[in-house]
Structure formats: C-alpha cells, structure tokens
Design an enzyme around this catalytic site. Structure first.
Site, PDB file in Angstrom:
ATOM      1  N   ASP A  12     -12.005  18.407 -38.567  1.00  0.00           N
ATOM      2  CA  ASP A  12     -12.760  17.391 -39.270  1.00  0.00           C
ATOM      3  C   ASP A  12     -12.186  16.048 -38.828  1.00  0.00           C
ATOM      4  O   ASP A  12     -11.063  15.976 -38.317  1.00  0.00           O
ATOM      5  CB  ASP A  12     -12.610  17.604 -40.786  1.00  0.00           C
ATOM      6  N   ASP A  14     -12.455  12.420 -40.648  1.00  0.00           N
ATOM      7  CA  ASP A  14     -11.868  11.603 -41.711  1.00  0.00           C
ATOM      8  C   ASP A  14     -11.038  12.480 -42.642  1.00  0.00           C
ATOM      9  O   ASP A  14     -11.528  13.445 -43.213  1.00  0.00           O
ATOM     10  CB  ASP A  14     -12.972  10.879 -42.491  1.00  0.00           C
TER      11      ASP A  14
END
Length: 173
Positions: A12, A14
């Site tokens: 991922d 952020d």
C-alpha cells in the site's frame, strides 16, 4: 514459463511507504517512512517484484485528478531510484461510491478491499502468488490480499525494512 515466476511484494502507499496525511498528491506532501527505499531495494535484490496498490479516493472526491496521482508516482519512483530501489509497477483506484465527481462515483473491483489491483498485476506479470504477500495499514488491505489468495500483513511499527527481511526469510527456508 514457471522459471520466470517470481514472488511479489504488494505494498500500500499511504501509511506504508509514506506518512498518511490524507489525500497526498504532491511531492512536497510526501514524508517517506523510515528505511522505505532500503526495504524496496532489499526486495529488488531478493528477487521479488515490488508493486504499489493504492486507493486514491481523492480523485473521486475532486481533491486532485488522475494526472496528479501519476505525476506523484513518477516522482516517487525517481526518488527511490536515487537510492538504488524501484517499484516494478503501480496500480491505483480513483473510484469511490461516495465521490463528488460523477465520473468516479462508483464501487469498483479495484477498490480495496476488493482484489482487482492485485489480480490485474497477476495477469500482467509472471507472479508466484503462493510466495507473494501484501503489506498495508488497514483491514481493507488485508481483505484484498485474502481475496486475491495471498498473505496480508499490517505494516509493522519496527519499520518496513525489518518487516520485509522477516517475511522474505521464510522463503529461504
């Protein structure tokens, strides 16, 4: 073809690569988390594909456009390359069912917790899914990993480098 298969680390963005400030879309907003480039370089050298899979609801909410996401990812890749690391491919989902931009207001199978981004990468790259994993910072990331048939892990407070070393050490046994 099986000789070409390599495991992948799906990351991922952020909250895993950079501090999650909410809707980051410009280089000056990116605060890299510790040892990210070292972790990605470690994965590169260990023979893993490295992919970023990120929900980008800010597009659907009208905070920025897809060009901003793409420009940021090019900048992030350039920063990583300066440290001898690279991401093999990037996927993002600009859709959200509550979006204010009509063209992006929908549920989509690329939006985590759905596995669409992971499965698309699996169609495009020769990935050993059994040896692959995802690291995210939310339950939706883990749900997407499970739906794609790979192991999912929450980002470790000890840092990404320690976490990927641990996760890849299992492969060498």
């Amino acid at each position: 073809m099986s000789d070409l298969l390599r495991p992948a680390a799906f990351l991922d963005r952020d909250g895993v690569l950079n501090l999650d400030i909410g809707y980051a879309h410009r280089p000056e907003q990116i605060v890299w988390l510790p040892n990210v480039s070292s972790a990605i370089r470690y994965l590169n050298e260990a023979g893993y594909y490295v992919f970023v899979v990120t929900n980008q609801a800010g597009v659907a909410r009208g905070y920025y456009d897809e060009a901003a996401v793409q420009t940021l990812h090019v900048w992030m890749q350039e920063q990583l390359r300066q440290d001898g690391a690279h991401v093999d491919d990037w996927r993002y989902c600009p859709y959200h069912p509550d979006g204010t931009v009509v063209a992006y207001r929908r549920d989509d199978d690329w939006r985590k917790p759905s596995p669409g981004m992971i499965l698309d990468l699996a169609r495009c790259w020769p990935i050993d899914m059994a040896g692959s994993f995802l690291i995210g910072d939310r339950a939706s990331d883990l749900e997407a990993a499970a739906a794609a048939g790979i192991k999912g892990h929450l980002a470790n407070a000890a840092g990404l480098l320690d976490q990927v070393r641990h996760l890849t050490s299992d492969r060498s046994k």
